[in-house]
Each structure stands twice: as structure tokens, then as C-alpha cells.
Design a protein around this motif. Sequence first.
Motif, short mmCIF file in Angstrom:
data_model
loop_
_atom_site.label_atom_id
_atom_site.label_comp_id
_atom_site.label_asym_id
_atom_site.label_seq_id
_atom_site.Cartn_x
_atom_site.Cartn_y
_atom_site.Cartn_z
N GLU A 48 28.54 53.56 -0.45
CA GLU A 48 30.00 53.48 -0.37
C GLU A 48 30.58 54.86 -0.17
OE1 GLU A 48 33.85 52.29 -3.13
OE2 GLU A 48 31.89 52.68 -4.00
N ASP A 284 29.17 44.97 -7.07
CA ASP A 284 28.93 45.75 -5.87
C ASP A 284 29.96 45.41 -4.79
OD1 ASP A 284 26.96 47.54 -4.30
OD2 ASP A 284 27.16 45.78 -3.00
N ARG A 288 32.71 47.77 -2.97
CA ARG A 288 32.68 47.91 -1.51
C ARG A 288 34.02 47.60 -0.87
NH1 ARG A 288 29.46 43.89 1.33
NH2 ARG A 288 28.42 43.75 -0.69
#
Length: 315
Positions: A48, A284, A288
Motif C-alpha cells: 500500500e 487488508d 487498501r
Amino acid sequence: MTSSRPIAGARTRGALPRPISLVILAFCTLTQCVCQNTREDRPAAAGESRPVATSPTTAGADAQAARPATGPALPAWLDVKDLDAAEREILLQVFSEQFDPCGAPRSFLESLHDPKRCERATTLANQTVALVGQGLSKKQVVRELLKELQRTAVKAEFDFTGSPRLGDPKAKHVVVEFTDYQCPYCRAASGPLKELVAGSDAVLYVKHLPLDIHPMAREAAVASLAAARQDKFWALNDLLYENQKRLTSQVIRELAQQAGLDMARFEADMKDPQLVAVLARDLDEANRFKVDGTPTFFLNGTMVELPELEDKLAE
């Protein structure tokens, strides 16, 4: 608490007639309607990057060159009746100095004078009017506008494996909610959101974002996923919200039993690494797609505020 989403207030267009708006908008009065950690408090997802939005340095000169000799003017369709002269000047400067949000090589102001302007330009223009009306400075308005441009530029694609669902997966609209069982705003939104989705051609997927400020949210999230394996997700979901102020490990198990779960199977599933993996995937995805707080909603891959979600599903 600071928020990266104050522009949400710009979407509040007065009291709407449908029950969900009355409930949520009343609850959100003078608040930002999210529970959150700062993004810096959470580790970045693998790969990221976190770009910092900056104002275009040449946009002002380009926009000045494009202005008519008689001077710039706000578009007649834009409702600025509640702004005073100084606020209208701030608005005019922002529109003149920023780029067309739909990507054309022209200023934001020029795009707003175009009868064929894109929907995104219209939406952002109305939100910018609201920000100026809230008393923000020009610098603050530009900062929030750039954040909103970044937020709406990404179309999210989610993995729904193991995610609880309400509705037909073949429905026209896909709604995703990131939630935290100890967040009061999530509790307030839960019931109306289910009613909204049930009355629309939409499917709702629930994803979890337990925040560090809520010590029992993670265990509650795993418990809800365990309940989903017994087709009891929504029963436990409602009980967790109703009892969010007194959640402990013992209370969670009492609620699971109250929801009708097979407790031996529940305890085994609570230790299953696959459920922890589902939660890790949700976290996650939250990183993101720049999910900063709960509840956060996506409609067909685009992050939206609740009133906007309601409007779009009603179209």
C-alpha cells in the motif's frame, strides 16, 4: 478525534422523507458519524502507498487565462443563496483554481458551466458549496475537496468469500459495509440499512473493521463469522449491537447461546484460523481502499455516505 471525512456533512441535504434518513441524520447531528482510528495508527496493507493530496500548482494560472473578459461567475444552477459575498468569492476561487474533476483539460469552474458536465462535477460542486457554508477557509475547502476526489477515484473490488450476506448475490446493486460491533454509529445504521437493502434490488455484504479503540470488537467480529457458519449471523449480529456497551468474552458467549447456536461447534469455530484469515482479509481491504472509520459503505465499488447510498438505491 480528527476525521478525514468531514465532507460527509455536505451530503446531508435536509431531512429526507424515508425512515432511514430520519434515523441516521438525526443521530449524526453535529457529529461525523464514524468511529475511527487515525490511519497512521494502523499498519499499511502489503504494497500500500499513501499519497498525500496536494493542490495543483498551475491550475490557478490556467483557470485565470480561461476566464472571460467580463470576469468569472458561478453557474446559475448552483444553489448559493445561503452564502454571503465573501463565501461566494471563496467558492469562485476554489472552482477557478482546481481542475475539472472528470478529467477534461479545463478548470472546475469551466466544467460547471458546461451543460453536459459529468455527474461527479455536479455532486462535488454541491458538496463544496456546503463546505464553504460551514465556515471552512479556502485552504480547508481545497484540502477536503482533494480528499474527496481521491476517495471517489478508486473503484474497489472485494473478495466476499466467507462474508455474511443479506439478499440475492445476483442483485443489481452490491452494497458493502465495514462495521465495528462497539461503534455506536454502526449500531444506529444497522437496522435501517437492512431495511433499505431489503426494499431495493441490492445485496449487502458485511465486512469487519474492529478498531483499536474498541477492545472487544475483534472477538465480536470473529464470533459473528462463527455464527454465520450456522446460518445465525443476523441473529447474533443484532444481539451484539444491542449489547455493545457491555461486551466481554463471557457476554459474547451468552449472546451466542441466546441466538440459538450450537455452542460446542461455536467454540471450535472461534479457534479456526480460517475465520481469523477472513477478518485479516477484511482489514487488508480496509487499508487498501482507504477506509478510515466505521461504518463505511460502498455501492458497486465506490465509497458513499449513507444518504447518498439511499438516494442511489432509490433511483
